[in-house]
Design an enzyme around this catalytic site. Structure first.
Site, PDB file in Angstrom:
ATOM      1  N   GLY A 132       0.838  -1.207   0.000  1.00 24.39           N
ATOM      2  CA  GLY A 132       0.000   0.000   0.000  1.00 24.39           C
ATOM      3  C   GLY A 132       0.866   1.248   0.000  1.00 24.39           C
TER       4      GLY A 132
ATOM      5  N   ARG B 106      13.355  10.324  -2.675  1.00 18.86           N
ATOM      6  CA  ARG B 106      14.233  11.487  -2.931  1.00 18.86           C
ATOM      7  C   ARG B 106      15.476  11.429  -2.043  1.00 18.86           C
ATOM      8  NH1 ARG B 106      14.583  16.346  -0.190  1.00 18.86           N
ATOM      9  NH2 ARG B 106      15.211  18.176  -1.390  1.00 18.86           N
ATOM     10  N   ALA B 107      15.249  11.123  -0.758  1.00 19.23           N
ATOM     11  CA  ALA B 107      16.382  11.084   0.178  1.00 19.23           C
ATOM     12  C   ALA B 107      17.362   9.985  -0.203  1.00 19.23           C
ATOM     13  CB  ALA B 107      15.868  10.864   1.604  1.00 19.23           C
TER      14      ALA B 107
ATOM     15  N   ARG C 189       1.034  -5.063  -5.746  1.00 23.15           N
ATOM     16  CA  ARG C 189       0.870  -6.234  -4.883  1.00 23.15           C
ATOM     17  C   ARG C 189       1.199  -7.422  -5.791  1.00 23.15           C
ATOM     18  NH1 ARG C 189      -3.060  -3.401  -1.185  1.00 23.15           N
ATOM     19  NH2 ARG C 189      -1.633  -2.942   0.509  1.00 23.15           N
TER      20      ARG C 189
ATOM     21  N   ASP D  61       4.402  -4.252   6.168  1.00 19.06           N
ATOM     22  CA  ASP D  61       4.635  -5.576   6.707  1.00 19.06           C
ATOM     23  C   ASP D  61       4.971  -6.625   5.634  1.00 19.06           C
ATOM     24  OD1 ASP D  61       4.524  -7.056   9.004  1.00 19.06           O
ATOM     25  OD2 ASP D  61       2.529  -7.835   8.483  1.00 19.06           O
TER      26      ASP D  61
ATOM     27  N   SER E 144       5.902  -6.169   2.513  1.00 15.27           N
ATOM     28  CA  SER E 144       7.129  -5.805   1.800  1.00 15.27           C
ATOM     29  C   SER E 144       8.363  -6.199   2.612  1.00 15.27           C
ATOM     30  CB  SER E 144       7.150  -4.296   1.531  1.00 15.27           C
ATOM     31  OG  SER E 144       5.958  -3.912   0.894  1.00 15.27           O
TER      32      SER E 144
ATOM     33  N   THR F 168       4.108   2.894   5.543  1.00 13.65           N
ATOM     34  CA  THR F 168       2.704   2.461   5.567  1.00 13.65           C
ATOM     35  C   THR F 168       1.933   3.397   6.482  1.00 13.65           C
ATOM     36  OG1 THR F 168       1.147   0.764   6.359  1.00 13.65           O
ATOM     37  CG2 THR F 168       3.312   0.744   7.378  1.00 13.65           C
TER      38      THR F 168
ATOM     39  N   ASP G  92      -0.361   2.465   8.346  1.00 12.88           N
ATOM     40  CA  ASP G  92      -0.917   1.685   9.461  1.00 12.88           C
ATOM     41  C   ASP G  92      -0.125   1.775  10.771  1.00 12.88           C
ATOM     42  OD1 ASP G  92      -2.810   0.823   7.634  1.00 12.88           O
ATOM     43  OD2 ASP G  92      -1.750  -1.036   7.172  1.00 12.88           O
TER      44      ASP G  92
ATOM     45  N   ASP H 101       2.125  -0.212  11.738  1.00 18.16           N
ATOM     46  CA  ASP H 101       2.140  -1.553  12.340  1.00 18.16           C
ATOM     47  C   ASP H 101       3.440  -2.304  12.094  1.00 18.16           C
ATOM     48  OD1 ASP H 101       1.845  -1.859   9.626  1.00 18.16           O
ATOM     49  OD2 ASP H 101       0.248  -3.358   9.740  1.00 18.16           O
TER      50      ASP H 101
ATOM     51  N   GLY I 298      -6.102   0.836   8.958  1.00 13.92           N
ATOM     52  CA  GLY I 298      -5.096   0.394   9.925  1.00 13.92           C
ATOM     53  C   GLY I 298      -4.864  -1.096   9.865  1.00 13.92           C
ATOM     54  N   ARG I 299      -5.593  -1.747   8.975  1.00 14.51           N
ATOM     55  CA  ARG I 299      -5.544  -3.216   8.855  1.00 14.51           C
ATOM     56  C   ARG I 299      -5.844  -3.836  10.217  1.00 14.51           C
ATOM     57  NH1 ARG I 299      -3.128  -6.062   4.195  1.00 14.51           N
ATOM     58  NH2 ARG I 299      -2.278  -4.078   3.519  1.00 14.51           N
TER      59      ARG I 299
ATOM     60  N   ASP J 153     -15.743  10.438  21.220  1.00 15.08           N
ATOM     61  CA  ASP J 153     -16.430   9.974  22.433  1.00 15.08           C
ATOM     62  C   ASP J 153     -16.063   8.526  22.749  1.00 15.08           C
ATOM     63  OD1 ASP J 153     -17.952  12.428  22.862  1.00 15.08           O
ATOM     64  OD2 ASP J 153     -18.831  11.918  20.931  1.00 15.08           O
TER      65      ASP J 153
ATOM     66  N   HIS K 258     -10.010   5.236   1.084  1.00 18.10           N
ATOM     67  CA  HIS K 258      -8.656   5.503   0.568  1.00 18.10           C
ATOM     68  C   HIS K 258      -8.240   6.961   0.596  1.00 18.10           C
ATOM     69  CE1 HIS K 258      -9.112   1.349  -0.606  1.00 18.10           C
ATOM     70  NE2 HIS K 258      -7.800   1.306  -0.769  1.00 18.10           N
TER      71      HIS K 258
ATOM     72  N   GLN L 112      -7.584   8.298   3.089  1.00 17.00           N
ATOM     73  CA  GLN L 112      -6.561   8.243   4.145  1.00 17.00           C
ATOM     74  C   GLN L 112      -5.164   7.921   3.611  1.00 17.00           C
ATOM     75  OE1 GLN L 112      -8.467   5.960   7.755  1.00 17.00           O
ATOM     76  NE2 GLN L 112      -9.653   5.507   5.939  1.00 17.00           N
TER      77      GLN L 112
HETATM   78  P1  ADP Z   1       2.429  -4.019   2.660  1.00 11.62           P
HETATM   79  O1  ADP Z   1       3.886  -4.047   2.355  1.00 11.62           O
HETATM   80  O2  ADP Z   1       1.839  -2.651   2.582  1.00 11.62           O
HETATM   81  O3  ADP Z   1       2.098  -4.753   3.940  1.00 11.62           O
HETATM   82  P2  ADP Z   1       1.476  -6.334   1.139  1.00 11.62           P
HETATM   83  O4  ADP Z   1       1.157  -7.173   2.337  1.00 11.62           O
HETATM   84  O5  ADP Z   1       0.526  -6.377  -0.004  1.00 11.62           O
HETATM   85  O6  ADP Z   1       1.665  -4.790   1.492  1.00 11.62           O
HETATM   86  O7  ADP Z   1       2.909  -6.802   0.609  1.00 11.62           O
HETATM   87  C1  ADP Z   1       3.520  -6.126  -0.470  1.00 11.62           C
HETATM   88  C2  ADP Z   1       4.277  -7.118  -1.340  1.00 11.62           C
HETATM   89  O8  ADP Z   1       5.348  -7.703  -0.586  1.00 11.62           O
HETATM   90  C3  ADP Z   1       3.482  -8.301  -1.845  1.00 11.62           C
HETATM   91  O9  ADP Z   1       2.648  -7.988  -2.938  1.00 11.62           O
HETATM   92  C4  ADP Z   1       4.583  -9.250  -2.232  1.00 11.62           C
HETATM   93  O10 ADP Z   1       5.175  -8.886  -3.462  1.00 11.62           O
HETATM   94  C5  ADP Z   1       5.598  -9.018  -1.093  1.00 11.62           C
HETATM   95  N1  ADP Z   1       5.377 -10.011  -0.032  1.00 11.62           N
HETATM   96  C6  ADP Z   1       4.335 -10.089   0.826  1.00 11.62           C
HETATM   97  N2  ADP Z   1       4.426 -11.167   1.623  1.00 11.62           N
HETATM   98  C7  ADP Z   1       5.572 -11.805   1.262  1.00 11.62           C
HETATM   99  C8  ADP Z   1       6.243 -13.000   1.708  1.00 11.62           C
HETATM  100  N3  ADP Z   1       5.733 -13.764   2.669  1.00 11.62           N
HETATM  101  N4  ADP Z   1       7.411 -13.332   1.104  1.00 11.62           N
HETATM  102  C9  ADP Z   1       7.927 -12.571   0.111  1.00 11.62           C
HETATM  103  N5  ADP Z   1       7.338 -11.458  -0.357  1.00 11.62           N
HETATM  104  C10 ADP Z   1       6.189 -11.069   0.203  1.00 11.62           C
HETATM  105  O1  F6P Z   2      -1.840  -1.184   4.540  1.00 10.28           O
HETATM  106  C1  F6P Z   2      -2.412   0.035   4.151  1.00 10.28           C
HETATM  107  C2  F6P Z   2      -3.897  -0.130   3.905  1.00 10.28           C
HETATM  108  O2  F6P Z   2      -4.408   1.122   3.488  1.00 10.28           O
HETATM  109  C3  F6P Z   2      -4.698  -0.665   5.101  1.00 10.28           C
HETATM  110  O3  F6P Z   2      -4.940   0.342   6.065  1.00 10.28           O
HETATM  111  C4  F6P Z   2      -5.929  -1.172   4.412  1.00 10.28           C
HETATM  112  O4  F6P Z   2      -6.521  -2.221   5.153  1.00 10.28           O
HETATM  113  C5  F6P Z   2      -5.393  -1.703   3.110  1.00 10.28           C
HETATM  114  O5  F6P Z   2      -4.132  -1.068   2.892  1.00 10.28           O
HETATM  115  C6  F6P Z   2      -6.276  -1.439   1.922  1.00 10.28           C
HETATM  116  O6  F6P Z   2      -5.715  -2.088   0.846  1.00 10.28           O
HETATM  117  P1  F6P Z   2      -6.171  -1.847  -0.678  1.00 10.28           P
HETATM  118  O7  F6P Z   2      -5.523  -0.589  -1.142  1.00 10.28           O
HETATM  119  O8  F6P Z   2      -5.650  -3.052  -1.379  1.00 10.28           O
HETATM  120  O9  F6P Z   2      -7.651  -1.712  -0.685  1.00 10.28           O
END
Ligand code: ADP
Ligand code: F6P
Length: 337
Positions: A11, A21-22, A72, A103, A105, A125, A127, A129, A170-171, A187, A250, A252
């Protein structure tokens, strides 16, 4: 190292451009060559890899999204995809890679590390997280966007004495809900890290109006359930207030990054390059107590590594991210009337 590459994956998050850039500008100032890998791991495997210069990253610090695009690409979870990606990097003479993402990635960066290819993870991200860092790039902007949206909803909510359930992203993490909830004087904040009783929420809405509240703002993290489901649960449990539900969605993830995200991204990006320059890979960079830090991506929990491998080769997260529950407690005190 003389030649490195950078990619964004998963995401997108506001501030990813500032990080790219950095990386590019720091690498050039350290006398290194830098390549951009387009479309995340998909582009790595396909060889969508192009040299960048200082002007390639001009005018992007203020923009949301990512100029390298994201993807993805589940195929990268397979060994075959990972080895193909490394082959492409080597074909281009690339000795190390900066992976900006969440996560999933980081799991990809861990596999590169496992295969002996130097990777540095950079937390990007909304999130918040990611393990090994207090904050991720994009979180501050997302919280600010949510806060602005809630401020607007509060206006109309008060005019009509309405209850609003506002679903935020926030997943599985409640961080966006907690921070935006506190910042907008919610609230109630409902997050996956804490249980809740729907009857208590109904009671608190009722009491709130009896005591003179003109609205009830409930910030709901998407990891709990959808706003529509939560609204239905409230009605099923006897809520009689005039209720509306909103899913912010989105919105956000976009927009110009805040100063804090731009500065964080700039510091993390430059730090990642300095590590690669010194020949250090297999680490994830982060910010802890306002200082740049790095942790091994793969290793034991005792070494502070983010991930370990189980005997059958599965990924184990050593110290999963935890939202700050003191904020949940704080909101309960501040929202009680
Ligand atoms: P984010 O990095 O935002 O959590 P994703 O969970 O979609 O987003 O992961 C991004 C990309 O990272 C995936 O589309 C895939 O290419 C790679 N990836 C995810 N999980 C794994 C894994 N277990 N092993 C290797 N590559 C992964
Ligand atoms: O990981 C970032 C995030 O925006 C989460 O907060 C959300 O659950 C998910 O990605 C949405 O994913 P997509 O863009 O595939 O709908």
């Amino acid at each position: 190292m003389k030649r490195i590459a950078v990619l964004t994956s998963g995401g997108d998050a506001p501030g990813m451009n500032a990080a790219i850039r950095a990386v590019v500008r720091q690498a050039i100032s350290e006398g290194m060559e830098v390549f951009g890998i387009y479309n995340g791991y998909a582009g790595m495997v396909a060889g969508d890899i192009h040299q960048l210069d200082a002007s390639s990253v001009g005018d992007i610090i203020s923009r949301g999204g990512t100029m390298l695009h994201s993807a993805r690409y589940p195929e990268f979870a397979e060994r075959e995809g990972q080895l193909k990606g490394i082959e492409q990097l080597k074909k281009h003479g690339i000795e190390g890679v900066v992976v900006i993402g969440g996560d999933g990635s980081y799991h990809g960066a861990m596999r590169l590390t496992e295969h002996g290819f130097p990777a540095v993870g950079l937390p990007g991200t909304i999130d918040n997280d990611i393990v090994g860092t207090d904050f991720t790039i994009g979180f501050d902007t997302a919280v600010t966007t949510v806060m602005d949206a809630i401020d607007k909803i509060r206006d109309t909510s008060s005019s009509h004495h309405r209850t609003f359930v506002i679903e935020v992203m926030g997943r599985n993490a409640g961080d966006i809900a907690l921070w935006s909830g506190i910042a907008s004087g919610a609230d109630e904040i409902i997050i996956p890290e804490e249980g809740f009783a729907i009857e208590d929420v109904v009671e608190s809405i009722k009491k709130g109006y009896e005591k003179g509240r003109t609205h009830n703002i409930i910030v709901l993290a998407e990891g709990v359930m959808s706003a529509a489901e939560f609204g239905k649960a409230l009605k099923d449990a006897g809520d009689t207030s005039d209720l509306r539900v909103t899913e912010l969605g989105h919105i956000q993830r976009g927009g110009s990054p805040t100063a804090r995200d731009r500065v964080l991204a700039s510091r993390l990006g430059a730090h990642a390059v300095k590590l690669l320059k010194a020949g250090i890979g297999g680490v994830a960079v982060g910010i802890r107590n306002e200082q740049m830090v790095e942790n091994p991506i793969l290793g034991s929990a005792e070494e502070g590594a983010l991930f370990s491998l189980t005997e059958d080769g599965k990924i184990k997260v050593n110290n999963p991210h935890k939202a700050d529950l003191n904020l949940a407690e704080l909101n309960r005190s501040l929202s009680s009337i």
